[in-house]
Scaffold this motif. Structure first.
Motif, short mmCIF file in Angstrom:
data_model
loop_
_atom_site.label_atom_id
_atom_site.label_comp_id
_atom_site.label_asym_id
_atom_site.label_seq_id
_atom_site.Cartn_x
_atom_site.Cartn_y
_atom_site.Cartn_z
N HIS A 97 41.11 35.16 40.33
CA HIS A 97 42.09 35.81 41.19
C HIS A 97 43.52 35.31 40.91
CE1 HIS A 97 43.27 38.07 44.76
NE2 HIS A 97 43.99 37.03 45.12
N ALA A 98 43.69 34.00 40.80
CA ALA A 98 45.03 33.45 40.55
C ALA A 98 45.49 33.76 39.13
CB ALA A 98 45.04 31.94 40.79
N LEU A 99 44.61 33.56 38.15
CA LEU A 99 44.95 33.79 36.76
C LEU A 99 45.33 35.25 36.50
CD1 LEU A 99 45.12 32.49 33.92
CD2 LEU A 99 42.77 33.24 33.58
N LYS A 100 44.64 36.16 37.15
CA LYS A 100 44.87 37.60 36.96
C LYS A 100 45.86 38.17 37.98
CE LYS A 100 41.75 37.94 33.68
NZ LYS A 100 42.01 38.36 32.35
N LYS A 101 46.58 37.25 38.65
CA LYS A 101 47.64 37.62 39.62
C LYS A 101 47.15 38.61 40.67
CE LYS A 101 51.34 36.69 36.30
NZ LYS A 101 50.87 35.46 35.94
N GLY A 102 45.94 38.35 41.19
CA GLY A 102 45.41 39.15 42.28
C GLY A 102 44.61 40.37 41.86
N SER A 103 44.56 40.68 40.56
CA SER A 103 43.83 41.89 40.13
C SER A 103 42.32 41.65 40.01
CB SER A 103 44.39 42.42 38.82
OG SER A 103 44.17 41.50 37.77
N ALA A 104 41.89 40.41 39.98
CA ALA A 104 40.46 40.08 39.94
C ALA A 104 40.01 39.70 41.34
CB ALA A 104 40.22 38.93 38.97
N PRO A 105 38.72 39.85 41.62
CA PRO A 105 38.22 39.51 42.96
C PRO A 105 38.47 38.04 43.31
CG PRO A 105 36.51 40.59 41.66
CD PRO A 105 37.66 40.32 40.75
N LEU A 106 38.71 37.78 44.55
CA LEU A 106 38.85 36.42 45.06
C LEU A 106 37.45 35.82 45.21
CD1 LEU A 106 40.75 34.23 46.20
CD2 LEU A 106 40.46 35.29 48.44
N ASN A 107 37.27 34.62 44.71
CA ASN A 107 36.00 33.91 44.84
C ASN A 107 34.82 34.66 44.26
OD1 ASN A 107 37.18 31.69 46.12
ND2 ASN A 107 37.08 32.71 48.11
N ASP A 108 34.89 34.98 42.98
CA ASP A 108 33.75 35.61 42.29
C ASP A 108 32.47 34.81 42.51
OD1 ASP A 108 34.28 38.02 41.13
OD2 ASP A 108 34.86 37.20 39.19
N ILE A 109 32.58 33.51 42.36
CA ILE A 109 31.47 32.61 42.67
C ILE A 109 31.99 31.67 43.76
CG2 ILE A 109 29.87 30.87 41.80
CD1 ILE A 109 30.33 32.03 38.99
N PRO A 110 31.70 31.98 45.02
CA PRO A 110 32.26 31.18 46.11
C PRO A 110 31.70 29.76 46.15
CG PRO A 110 30.84 32.94 46.95
CD PRO A 110 30.89 33.08 45.47
N ARG A 111 32.55 28.84 46.56
CA ARG A 111 32.18 27.42 46.63
C ARG A 111 31.23 27.14 47.78
NH1 ARG A 111 36.38 23.55 44.46
NH2 ARG A 111 37.44 24.75 42.86
N LEU A 112 31.34 27.91 48.85
CA LEU A 112 30.46 27.78 50.01
C LEU A 112 30.49 26.37 50.60
CD1 LEU A 112 27.42 29.81 48.61
CD2 LEU A 112 29.26 30.65 50.08
N GLY A 113 31.68 25.81 50.67
CA GLY A 113 31.82 24.48 51.25
C GLY A 113 31.07 23.40 50.49
N GLY A 114 30.89 23.58 49.20
CA GLY A 114 30.19 22.59 48.38
C GLY A 114 28.72 22.92 48.16
N PRO A 157 23.32 20.22 31.12
CA PRO A 157 23.76 21.42 31.82
C PRO A 157 25.12 21.20 32.49
CG PRO A 157 22.07 20.31 33.09
CD PRO A 157 22.19 19.57 31.79
N SER A 158 25.87 22.28 32.63
CA SER A 158 27.17 22.21 33.30
C SER A 158 27.02 22.47 34.79
CB SER A 158 28.13 23.26 32.74
OG SER A 158 28.49 22.93 31.43
N MET A 159 27.80 21.76 35.55
CA MET A 159 27.85 21.92 37.00
C MET A 159 29.29 22.25 37.36
SD MET A 159 26.25 19.18 39.67
CE MET A 159 27.62 18.09 40.00
N TRP A 160 29.51 23.30 38.13
CA TRP A 160 30.87 23.70 38.49
C TRP A 160 30.90 24.10 39.96
CZ3 TRP A 160 27.25 26.68 36.35
CH2 TRP A 160 27.12 27.99 36.77
N PRO A 161 32.04 23.93 40.62
CA PRO A 161 32.09 24.14 42.07
C PRO A 161 32.15 25.59 42.52
CG PRO A 161 34.22 23.43 41.29
CD PRO A 161 33.29 23.36 40.11
N GLY A 162 32.54 26.48 41.65
CA GLY A 162 32.72 27.89 41.99
C GLY A 162 33.61 28.50 40.92
N PHE A 163 34.02 29.76 41.13
CA PHE A 163 34.84 30.40 40.11
C PHE A 163 35.62 31.56 40.71
CE2 PHE A 163 35.48 33.78 37.00
CZ PHE A 163 36.18 33.10 36.03
N SER A 164 36.86 31.72 40.25
CA SER A 164 37.66 32.88 40.62
C SER A 164 38.80 33.04 39.63
CB SER A 164 38.25 32.71 42.03
OG SER A 164 39.07 33.81 42.36
#
Length: 133
Positions: free
Chosen positions: A40-57, A31-38
């Motif tokens: 926002h940067a790739l879409k130059k602000g047009s996508a939501p910030l922190n779609d999957i928030p990291r929540l401090g780990g 299985p894959s483990m990832w810290p979060g996802f966004s």
């Protein structure tokens, strides 16, 4: 937005059955483990910030706990080291110098997850150490 509860549901409904299927066929499941996802940067602000928030780990650690607590999981894929534009990077970054954690707090969750999988530390749903103390 996926939260810790959302991941738990995904684990129960998708990942756990996949693990069981692969185990029945003697196929290694990683299985894959990832810290979060966004995007926002790739879409130059047009996508939501922190779609999957990291929540401090906490989001990353919840995955580690679920995977390691399943005896049929023997390997975990840690994604992604340098995907800054997707908000999944685990390498050393901070928005400002003031945001830099104390010495020794960099990249500890993935190492702690590896130690937990190897039974060098106890299985725990709580992030070990002082990161969230």
């Amino acid at each position: 937005m996926i939260s810790i509860n959302g991941f738990d549901e995904y684990y129960r409904n998708i990942i756990s059955p996949d693990i069981d299927y692969c185990d029945s066929k003697e196929i290694l499941y990683m299985p894959s483990m990832w810290p979060g996802f966004s995007w926002h940067a790739l879409k130059k602000g047009s996508a939501p910030l922190n779609d999957i928030p990291r929540l401090g780990g906490k989001f990353l650690w919840q995955q580690a706990y679920r995977y390691v607590s399943n005896p049929k999981v023997n390997s975990i894929w840690m994604a992604q080291f340098d995907e800054v534009d997707e908000g999944t990077a685990i390498f050393k970054v901070a928005a400002t110098q003031r945001d830099v954690p104390a010495e020794g707090d960099w990249l500890t969750l993935d190492a702690d997850a590896q130690r937990m999988m190897g039974k060098e530390i106890n299985l725990t749903e709580t992030i070990p150490g002082t990161l969230l103390a």
